[in-house]
Each structure stands twice: as C-alpha cells, then as structure tokens.
Enzyme design. Structure first.
Site, PDB file in Angstrom:
ATOM      1  N   HIS A 183      -4.096  -3.801   5.351  1.00  0.00           N
ATOM      2  CA  HIS A 183      -3.900  -4.968   4.486  1.00  0.00           C
ATOM      3  C   HIS A 183      -5.178  -5.335   3.735  1.00  0.00           C
ATOM      4  O   HIS A 183      -5.303  -6.458   3.252  1.00  0.00           O
ATOM      5  CB  HIS A 183      -3.440  -6.186   5.294  1.00  0.00           C
ATOM      6  CG  HIS A 183      -2.132  -6.002   5.985  1.00  0.00           C
ATOM      7  ND1 HIS A 183      -2.007  -5.314   7.158  1.00  0.00           N
ATOM      8  CD2 HIS A 183      -0.881  -6.413   5.644  1.00  0.00           C
ATOM      9  CE1 HIS A 183      -0.736  -5.316   7.539  1.00  0.00           C
ATOM     10  NE2 HIS A 183      -0.033  -5.973   6.630  1.00  0.00           N
ATOM     11  N   GLU A 229       8.456   0.501  -1.895  1.00  0.00           N
ATOM     12  CA  GLU A 229       7.506   0.432  -3.002  1.00  0.00           C
ATOM     13  C   GLU A 229       7.766   1.490  -4.076  1.00  0.00           C
ATOM     14  O   GLU A 229       7.618   1.233  -5.270  1.00  0.00           O
ATOM     15  CB  GLU A 229       6.070   0.554  -2.477  1.00  0.00           C
ATOM     16  CG  GLU A 229       5.554  -0.683  -1.780  1.00  0.00           C
ATOM     17  CD  GLU A 229       6.157  -0.912  -0.404  1.00  0.00           C
ATOM     18  OE1 GLU A 229       6.142  -2.069   0.081  1.00  0.00           O
ATOM     19  OE2 GLU A 229       6.649   0.077   0.195  1.00  0.00           O
TER      20      GLU A 229
END
Length: 346
Positions: free
Chosen positions: A138, A69
């Site tokens: 998540h 990321e």
C-alpha cells in the site's frame, strides 16, 4: 500557465477536498465525464476523495466496479474511445500492475494505432507513496514505470491548489494521464518528516482553492522557492520535506516542483541549474532506475559545462518497502542535510 473563471470564489481545502472538487466541477461541466472504481460510489472512496459525488451526480456518472484493476482500466479505454472522459480510481498505486497491459498496449497506443481516428481521454487517479504505515502493498511509488510508457502522461501534485488545477487539466486532456496523489499529504500540506511518525491525515493546514473551474497546464514546473546556491528537483511530498529542511539549514536553494513528470518541463530545470551550477534530486521511490536517474542524465546532458559539482540524489532505498521503519526509509533531515553539505562543498 493557469486559467481560471474570474467569477469563482475560493474555499480552504486540503488535497482530498481539492481533488473531490475537481471531479465535481468536471461532472457538472461535462456530461461525458464519469468516475468509476472500487468503492468510489456509495462509500466515497477509501480516502473519501469521491465522497458525495454519486449522491449529487447519480449512479450512472459515479459508480462502483468489481475488484479488477485490469478490467477497470480496460473498460476506461473503451469508454474513452467511445467519446467519454472516464476518471477511474485505482485504490492504491500498488494495485495498478494488473492493469499495466491495458495502459501500455491499449491506452498509450490507441491514437497512433488508429491514425488518430480514436483517442483515449482518461485519467487514472491513484494514491501513491508511504506515510500511513500501509506496508509493502500500500506504499509503493511506481512513477518511473509510468514515465516509461510512451503516450501516457504522468502528473504528481504537491498541494491542494495544484491538485485541483492539474486534475481538471488531466481530465480535459485528450490523451491518457496517470494522476499520482501523494497520500502522506492528503489531509495537510506537510505531515512531518522526522524519525517519529506524525498522523498523516491530521489537518495541519490547507490552501485557498478556487471553487469553480480552473486548470494548470500540464508539463509546466513551478518554482516554489528561488535561490542561487543550488537547484533542488522534487515532486509530491518531497517538495515540503525539502523546503522545510532547506529553510531550517538557511541554505539559499532554488526548489523546483516538477508537478508533471511526463511531459517534463526541461526548460525550467535547465534554466535553474545553469543559474545555480549545482543540482540535488530528491524522491521517495527506490533509487535504482528511479525517476531521479532520468533527471540526472538530462541535467548532465544539458548543463554539463555549467555544473560546479556532480549531480546528487537522495532517494528511498533499494529494498522492499519497510512497514514499521517507513520513516527511516523516507529521505529526511539527516540524508538530505548530508547531501546538501557535500554538494555545496564541491
């Protein structure tokens, strides 16, 4: 403000389809637009938001990246400075933290540090919030962190029509934008709010969305329901939760969908609160230092002499995100009804 191509037709879309359409339109319209991220190419994204885009536009315009990321956002910063308009996807908002240094230290500051010689027109798309039993890694809602980064705009749509128009506006914007997508309503405008879970991706309904190019101005809230009794400020999934509960209770509430948290449409908020005299703020994220605290402070500063009751908040709890109990974690009928009753009594 919304601008659209008057020649375009409309198509029924859910939010995923509208987001896909926005990227498709911009890839077609602007050769500098590129889409990148983990599994966004051949696979079409973990939520299928980029399905079909690589096949249509090619591997140099829509491409997969390593699981990195920090690297994804860092490369996007360089692309933006070079003249491209990258649209990196971070698979879940929970994974954006390794890339925060690139957002804070590079993307947000590039225009200022270079005296406007360089800009960073990139749009970081990422699904956020709960609703799919994704657990602690998540399901996070980091919008307040994003709004604390001066120089980065933060956008959260609540319906397919807004999602496409806002995403196009974000991609065309010359500053970095974090585009947070509420995955609980990816496949329908509302996936239930009671204590029992409802399949989040079941198709309850969709919206008529223009197939071509249109944009919704960033920094403009929408009044989704007019009323006189109180003002409710919400965004994303909570717009639908709030509207359903208010209408079931028969309360004459005005609901403001913020749509863009930064820049914030403070004028719309101020106008509504001064009219109703009461304000309730609802968001899914943790209560302490959540964006609702900023909203409450702004309402207090600007509308103090018009308030008939203290500003109230209904939020997620100050706990790690619960996996099996996420429907109890969400602001729902009991907590919202309690807050509504209290604020209207005062």
């Amino acid at each position: 403000m919304m601008s659209a191509d008057p020649q375009t037709g409309t198509k029924t879309m859910n939010m995923i389809e509208a987001i896909n359409s926005a990227m498709d339109v911009m890839l077609e319209r602007d050769p500098n637009t590129v889409v990148m991220g983990e599994d966004v190419g051949f696979f079409g994204g973990v939520f299928r938001a980029t399905a079909g885009l690589q096949k249509k536009h090619g591997k140099t315009r829509v491409f997969d990246t390593p699981i990195n990321e920090c690297g994804i956002i860092g490369v996007a910063v360089g692309m933006g400075a070079y003249g491209l308009r990258p649209v990196p996807e971070i698979q879940f908002a929970d994974y954006i933290y390794p890339g925060l240094d690139q957002l804070v230290s590079e993307a947000a500051r590039l225009r200022y540090r270079s005296a406007a010689d360089f800009i960073c027109p990139m749009t970081v798309r990422t699904p956020f919030g709960g609703g799919i039993f994704g657990g602690q890694t998540h399901s996070q809602s980091p919008e307040s962190i994003m709004t604390h980064i001066c120089g980065v705009k933060t956008v959260i749509p609540s319906n397919p029509y807004d999602a496409k128009g806002l995403l196009i506006a974000a991609i065309e914007d010359n500053d970095p934008v974090v585009f947070l997508e509420p995955k609980r309503i990816y496949n329908g405008p509302f996936s239930g709010y009671y204590d029992r879970p409802v399949e989040p991706w079941s198709k309850h309904d969709a919206s008529a969305v223009p197939e071509g190019h249109y944009r919704i101005e960033l920094g403009k809230a929408a009044t989704v329901r007019s009323g006189e009794a109180l003002t409710i400020l919400a965004y994303g999934t909570m717009v639908h939760v709030t509207k359903t509960i208010v209408e079931e209770m028969g309360i004459d509430a005005e609901i403001i969908d913020l749509r863009t948290l930064l820049p914030l449409d403070i004028e719309a908020i101020e106008t509504s609160v001064k009219k109703t005299g009461r304000c309730l703020i609802i968001h899914e994220a943790t209560r302490t230092s959540g964006f609702g605290a900023e909203l409450a402070a702004l309402v207090q500063e600007r509308c103090f002499y018009h308030l008939e009751a203290p500003v109230e908040r209904v939020t997620g709890f100050d706990t790690p995100y619960p996996h099996s109990l996420e429907w109890a974690y969400f602001p729902g009928p009991v907590r919202i009804a309690t807050a509504l009753t209290k604020i209207l009594k005062d």
